[in-house]
Design an enzyme around this catalytic site. Structure first.
Site, PDB file in Angstrom:
ATOM      1  N   LYS A 121       0.861  -1.196   0.000  1.00  0.00           N
ATOM      2  CA  LYS A 121       0.000   0.000   0.000  1.00  0.00           C
ATOM      3  C   LYS A 121       0.881   1.224   0.000  1.00  0.00           C
ATOM      4  O   LYS A 121       1.997   1.195   0.538  1.00  0.00           O
ATOM      5  CB  LYS A 121      -0.881   0.030   1.253  1.00  0.00           C
ATOM      6  CG  LYS A 121      -2.129   0.860   1.082  1.00  0.00           C
ATOM      7  CD  LYS A 121      -3.191   0.069   0.343  1.00  0.00           C
ATOM      8  CE  LYS A 121      -4.497   0.818   0.215  1.00  0.00           C
ATOM      9  NZ  LYS A 121      -5.561  -0.063  -0.263  1.00  0.00           N
TER      10      LYS A 121
HETATM   11  P1  NAD Z   1     -13.548   7.571  -2.639  1.00  0.00           P
HETATM   12  O1  NAD Z   1     -12.559   8.663  -2.437  1.00  0.00           O
HETATM   13  O2  NAD Z   1     -14.095   7.335  -4.003  1.00  0.00           O
HETATM   14  O3  NAD Z   1     -14.805   7.790  -1.649  1.00  0.00           O
HETATM   15  C1  NAD Z   1     -14.691   7.999  -0.280  1.00  0.00           C
HETATM   16  C2  NAD Z   1     -16.032   8.535   0.204  1.00  0.00           C
HETATM   17  O4  NAD Z   1     -16.020   8.595   1.630  1.00  0.00           O
HETATM   18  C3  NAD Z   1     -16.357   9.951  -0.295  1.00  0.00           C
HETATM   19  O5  NAD Z   1     -17.738  10.011  -0.652  1.00  0.00           O
HETATM   20  C4  NAD Z   1     -16.106  10.817   0.930  1.00  0.00           C
HETATM   21  O6  NAD Z   1     -16.897  11.997   0.948  1.00  0.00           O
HETATM   22  C5  NAD Z   1     -16.538   9.853   2.034  1.00  0.00           C
HETATM   23  N1  NAD Z   1     -16.009  10.203   3.343  1.00  0.00           N
HETATM   24  C6  NAD Z   1     -14.762  10.570   3.695  1.00  0.00           C
HETATM   25  N2  NAD Z   1     -14.702  10.822   5.023  1.00  0.00           N
HETATM   26  C7  NAD Z   1     -15.963  10.585   5.495  1.00  0.00           C
HETATM   27  C8  NAD Z   1     -16.554  10.675   6.778  1.00  0.00           C
HETATM   28  N3  NAD Z   1     -15.846  11.065   7.834  1.00  0.00           N
HETATM   29  N4  NAD Z   1     -17.852  10.340   6.898  1.00  0.00           N
HETATM   30  C9  NAD Z   1     -18.571   9.955   5.814  1.00  0.00           C
HETATM   31  N5  NAD Z   1     -18.070   9.872   4.599  1.00  0.00           N
HETATM   32  C10 NAD Z   1     -16.792  10.185   4.443  1.00  0.00           C
HETATM   33  O7  NAD Z   1     -12.855   6.268  -2.045  1.00  0.00           O
HETATM   34  P2  NAD Z   1     -13.215   4.745  -2.349  1.00  0.00           P
HETATM   35  O8  NAD Z   1     -12.306   4.266  -3.414  1.00  0.00           O
HETATM   36  O9  NAD Z   1     -14.686   4.571  -2.484  1.00  0.00           O
HETATM   37  O10 NAD Z   1     -12.703   4.091  -0.985  1.00  0.00           O
HETATM   38  C11 NAD Z   1     -13.530   4.063   0.185  1.00  0.00           C
HETATM   39  C12 NAD Z   1     -13.030   2.947   1.079  1.00  0.00           C
HETATM   40  O11 NAD Z   1     -13.066   1.727   0.352  1.00  0.00           O
HETATM   41  C13 NAD Z   1     -11.582   3.108   1.565  1.00  0.00           C
HETATM   42  O12 NAD Z   1     -11.469   2.567   2.851  1.00  0.00           O
HETATM   43  C14 NAD Z   1     -10.803   2.265   0.579  1.00  0.00           C
HETATM   44  O13 NAD Z   1      -9.568   1.817   1.110  1.00  0.00           O
HETATM   45  C15 NAD Z   1     -11.788   1.133   0.392  1.00  0.00           C
HETATM   46  N6  NAD Z   1     -11.556   0.353  -0.828  1.00  0.00           N
HETATM   47  C16 NAD Z   1     -11.686   0.923  -2.054  1.00  0.00           C
HETATM   48  C17 NAD Z   1     -11.422   0.142  -3.180  1.00  0.00           C
HETATM   49  C18 NAD Z   1     -11.586   0.683  -4.573  1.00  0.00           C
HETATM   50  O14 NAD Z   1     -11.389  -0.091  -5.521  1.00  0.00           O
HETATM   51  N7  NAD Z   1     -11.984   1.930  -4.746  1.00  0.00           N
HETATM   52  C19 NAD Z   1     -11.020  -1.191  -3.039  1.00  0.00           C
HETATM   53  C20 NAD Z   1     -10.931  -1.747  -1.763  1.00  0.00           C
HETATM   54  C21 NAD Z   1     -11.192  -0.939  -0.667  1.00  0.00           C
END
Ligand code: NAD
Length: 417
Positions: free
Chosen positions: A106
């Site tokens: 990561k």
């Molecule tokens: P992203 O940046 O697209 O979205 C994150 C969302 O969370 C946004 O809508 C943001 O406004 C919201 N957010 C941030 N802080 C917040 C809070 N305090 N309260 C409520 N909402 C809040 O990111 P993503 O890619 O969707 O990733 C989100 C999670 O999923 C992370 O933990 C990431 O590690 C995990 N994840 C993502 C992927 C992927 O392929 N995108 C894969 C595995 C895990």
């Protein structure tokens, strides 16, 4: 957000909990709790006004026993050394749970990307790619998108690497745009696995997902797509939120329309004149399924005491602290752990890498079918471990499966010298 627990300590506690069910010797467990290698670097890049700025960046390579290190790159002010170490460990266990032949890695840069122009982000990303160049490679370490990064950043990293190496190596990074060697289905893959894992959990619990109420915290890539696909499976999405707050729609809302509203206005708030709701209120709603899809530590032990959902499917990485896990297990709340629920992202990244290596590209339906098979089989494996070892929750069962596979690979490699 609760936000107090150190995610790396949470990871170590999760590994200890699972190792207690296995015969792994203590020295092996120590290795399974710490990254093999950590790059911490200061990146200097030029701002649009000609001044220079220096920011902190990291790449952690946690474990490579089962294959190349694999994991995303995050741009967020909350990025720290310990967060990156934890996230790299979760990647190693996630890849093992879904039996994808990768280790865990990561990376992250401690910035708020909203503070920079696109050209500044490009110079910064290329500076990071230059630092990463000796560490990454198609068979070495393969980054991917994470919070606040996407196809654009992946394409910059690929281009920097290929230019410096004087080669073409699309498999050096995944999550690319289609024309740069990306895979069909990659953008939706994380949300899709959350929906599939929730479907499997409801089936196992003899409950109907059709008509079930769902609340989703965090409405980015993972949360918004999980919400849309859960609605396709017949669930009613009754509340969603992002960092600026949330909305509650007791009769259900149209997740795709909310996503469009967020794309237009920057927030889910204000969509459809639904009542406003805080993130804490959302996390404690009386719903059948709760999907935390924002960041780590969304629910700690105190908040867990107020959680009223029956099932939680973790779209985010590490949204529950170990204290929260204990409280929820006591209350018989079933938690589908992150290392399974959001593993669709890395699984389709793996498919992308396979396609890149073969220079032969799959249809979207093939990608989705293969993903469904992987998630369904992984869920069955976790349930088998849960029943055979009588673990307190599905998370510990998932770690039992994963640790077993990593230890097997390490044993078979033997010691050298
Ligand atoms: P992203 O940046 O697209 O979205 C994150 C969302 O969370 C946004 O809508 C943001 O406004 C919201 N957010 C941030 N802080 C917040 C809070 N305090 N309260 C409520 N909402 C809040 O990111 P993503 O890619 O969707 O990733 C989100 C999670 O999923 C992370 O933990 C990431 O590690 C995990 N994840 C993502 C992927 C992927 O392929 N995108 C894969 C595995 C895990």
């Amino acid at each position: 957000m609760a936000g107090q627990a150190n995610p790396f300590e949470s990871l170590q506690e999760q590994v200890d909990d699972a190792a207690a069910f296995l015969d792994a010797p203590p020295d092996v467990v120590t290795r399974l709790k710490n990254p093999e290698r950590l790059l911490e670097t200061n990146l200097t890049f030029e701002r649009d006004d000609g001044s220079l700025e220096t920011v902190r960046a990291y790449r952690s390579q946690f474990n490579g026993d089962r294959g190349p290190y694999k994991g995303g790159i995050r741009y967020h002010p909350g990025v720290t050394r310990d967060e990156v170490k934890a996230l790299s460990g979760w990647m190693a266990y996630k890849c093992a749970v879904v039996d994808v032949p990768y280790g865990g890695g990561k990376g992250g840069i401690a910035i708020d990307p909203a503070d920079y122009s696109e050209s500044e982000l490009e110079r910064l990303t290329r500076a990071f790619a230059t630092e990463l160049r000796p560490l990454i490679g198609e068979d070495r370490d393969i980054p991917a998108p994470d919070v606040n990064t996407g196809q654009r950043e992946m394409n910059w990293i690929k281009d920097t690497y290929e230019t410096l190496e004087n080669t073409t190596a699309p498999g050096v990074i995944t999550g690319k745009a289609l024309d740069s060697g990306g895979s069909e289905g990659r953008v939706e893959a994380t949300g899709r696995s959350v929906a599939l894992a929730a479907r499997e959990a409801f089936d196992w619990l003899d409950r109907d997902l059709a008509g079930a109420t769902v609340a989703v915290q965090g409405y980015g890539n993972a949360g918004s797509i999980a919400a849309a696909l859960l609605a396709d499976l017949g669930a009613d999405v009754v509340a969603v939120s992002d960092s600026s707050g949330g909305i509650r729609a007791p009769d259900g809302l149209d997740p795709r329309a909310v996503k469009d509203h967020k794309a237009e206005t920057g927030s889910v708030s204000g969509y459809g004149r639904f009542a406003a709701i805080t993130n804490e209120e959302l996390l404690t709603l009386d719903v059948d399924l709760l999907v935390p899809a924002a960041l780590e530590n969304a629910i700690d032990g105190d908040l867990a005491a107020d959680v009223r959902a029956d099932v939680i499917a973790e779209a985010a990485n590490g949204p529950l602290t170990p204290d929260a896990d204990d409280v929820l297990a006591e209350k018989d709340v079933y938690v589908v752990p992150d290392i399974l629920a959001n593993a669709g992202g890395v699984t389709v990244s793996y498919f992308e890498w396979v396609q890149n290596r073969q220079r032969f590209y799959w249809t979207e339906s093939r990608v989705n079918e293969e993903l469904e098979r992987v998630i369904t089989e992984a869920f069955e494996g976790i349930v088998d471990a849960f029943e055979a070892h009588e673990t307190p929750n599905l998370r510990t069962a998932a770690y039992v499966v994963a640790i077993d596979r990593i230890v097997d690979a390490a044993d078979q490699a033997g010691n050298w010298p």
